[in-house]
Design an enzyme around this catalytic site. Structure first.
Site, PDB file in Angstrom:
ATOM      1  N   GLY A 112       0.817  -1.205   0.000  1.00 49.68           N
ATOM      2  CA  GLY A 112       0.000   0.000   0.000  1.00 49.68           C
ATOM      3  C   GLY A 112       0.847   1.250   0.000  1.00 49.68           C
ATOM      4  CG  ASP A 135       1.511 -10.300   4.796  1.00 51.68           C
ATOM      5  OD1 ASP A 135       1.593 -10.958   5.850  1.00 51.68           O
ATOM      6  OD2 ASP A 135       0.567  -9.537   4.542  1.00 51.68           O
ATOM      7  CG  MET A 177      -0.792 -11.815  10.571  1.00 52.03           C
ATOM      8  SD  MET A 177       0.013 -10.246  11.005  1.00 52.03           S
ATOM      9  CE  MET A 177      -1.176  -9.611  12.192  1.00 52.03           C
ATOM     10  N   GLY A 178      -1.296 -13.338   6.559  1.00 56.55           N
ATOM     11  CA  GLY A 178      -1.134 -13.498   5.116  1.00 56.55           C
ATOM     12  C   GLY A 178      -2.482 -13.515   4.434  1.00 56.55           C
ATOM     13  CE1 TYR A 297      -2.748  -6.395  14.002  1.00 56.35           C
ATOM     14  CE2 TYR A 297      -3.922  -6.170  16.089  1.00 56.35           C
ATOM     15  CZ  TYR A 297      -3.860  -5.985  14.714  1.00 56.35           C
ATOM     16  OH  TYR A 297      -4.915  -5.412  14.055  1.00 56.35           O
ATOM     17  CB  VAL A 298       2.124 -12.505  18.788  1.00 59.17           C
ATOM     18  CG1 VAL A 298       3.414 -13.217  19.174  1.00 59.17           C
ATOM     19  CG2 VAL A 298       1.283 -12.239  20.029  1.00 59.17           C
TER      20      VAL A 298
END
Length: 373
Positions: A112, A135, A177-178, A297-298
């Protein structure tokens, strides 16, 4: 007069941001004799002209600190909420750029931020972009700082979950995450010895996942750990999202686009909390108690590892050299161990997803890890 450079961090925080600020700043100040202004809270700082002067003392001691000393935000310069209204604030950014007599702006962030950096470049500003994201999905760079630390954290989590899964004879689904790229889940799943890995690039068949779990149970291993990227989808859900995206892509009027956006948001909302759905379906299909762990968020907090400190320093210092050489409108990418300037138009709007025949995918299959297909 010394050239004045602005620097900011935008998007989600990640390990290595301070290493990159320090790498750029020390090279810019100490080697090129530049002045450095750190804008607070991402692009919002450029709009509000909210900055602090960064010097050698400010940059000292931040290499090992997680997060970002400048703060961050996800504000988009062309669609920023000001006084309750959505406004194009790029003209204000240009005005503040000129008011502060800036020679360039360094935007540190993910995909972004690359798009926003290009918007500023298109408005006539001298801009460079440093790629960060856990990511690892930024195009044309081998890796981005933040990924290595997050990979280590996620791998350790998978390691630890094996103990509970084994002790309680459970299936544990760990959400990593991803949203659109599965690098983190795939890497952590392989390194942590997950039994099944589900990523966005390979839509899964729940029956295939259940069979992987049942096959282990038949061999006496009545527990399994599933590494699931938050953007992983079943074959049916992936088809729904693809259809919604196609509808959005072909909308040719503002009204049609608004309706398509609303429909896509509805479809996406229906597919949230996927880890819990997978756990529930697996419990029903296998008879094994199933639980969910969401790392959240870890994964992107805490002290950056050696790789991210090194990469942040490398790309930051190389970015200072590019600014000194007048090389703008680029992402400072890592390619083959070197820092390379890649045009922003080649990076902005492009994602680096996992090829379905990637070496990591082949390695996972080779050791018997299920991928849900």
């Amino acid at each position: 007069m010394a050239k004045r450079i602005g620097i900011l961090t935008a998007g989600g925080d990640s390990p290595g941001l301070n290493a990159a600020i320090r790498g750029f700043g020390k090279a810019a100040i100490g080697h090129h004799g530049m002045e450095l202004l750190g804008f607070r809270s991402g692009l919002k700082g450029l709009v509000e002209n909210n900055f602090q002067v960064l010097d050698s003392d400010t940059l000292s001691g931040i290499l090992t600190i997680g997060g970002t000393i400048l703060g961050t935000s996800r504000d988009k310069p062309h669609r920023m909420v000001v006084d309750g209204e959505v406004r194009d604030m790029i003209p204000t950014i240009v005005e503040n750029y000129e008011k502060n007599d800036l020679h360039a702006v360094v935007c540190i962030g993910g995909g972004g931020t690359a798009k926003n950096a290009k918007r500023l470049a298109d408005a006539g500003l001298n801009v460079i972009h440093l790629p960060k994201t856990i990511d690892n999905d930024i195009a044309h760079t081998d890796t981005s700082f933040g990924f290595s630390t997050a990979l280590g954290i996620a791998t350790e989590a998978v390691d630890r979950l094996h103990s509970t899964a084994h002790s309680h004879h459970r299936v544990i689904v760990v959400e990593i995450m991803g949203h659109k790229a599965g690098w983190l889940a795939l890497g952590a799943g392989i390194a942590g010895g997950a039994d099944v890995i589900l990523i966005p690039e390979i839509p899964y068949n729940l029956e295939s996942v259940a069979e992987s779990v049942n096959k282990r149970a038949r061999s006496g291993r009545n527990f399994s750990v599933i590494a699931l990227a938050e953007g992983a989808r079943s074959i049916e859900d992936a088809a729904d999202l693809e259809a919604a995206e196609a509808l959005r892509k072909h909308a040719n009027t503002p009204e049609a686009k608004a309706a398509a956006d609303k429909h896509r948001a509805t479809v996406e909302a229906a597919h949230r909390d996927n880890a819990f759905k997978v756990a529930e379906q697996l419990e029903e299909a296998t008879g094994l108690e199933s639980r969910v762990t969401i790392l959240g968020y870890v994964q992107r907090g805490g002290t950056p590892d050696a790789n991210d400190r090194l990469l942040g320093t490398l790309l930051g210092s190389a970015g200072a050299d590019m600014v000194a050489d007048g090389e703008f409108g680029v992402t400072v990418a890592s390619q083959g161990g070197a820092a390379v300037a890649v045009p922003l138009e080649d990076v902005a709007g492009n994602l680096k997803t996992v090829p379905v025949d990637h070496e990591w995918v082949r390695a996972a299959r080779g050791v018997g890890t299920g991928l849900g297909d």
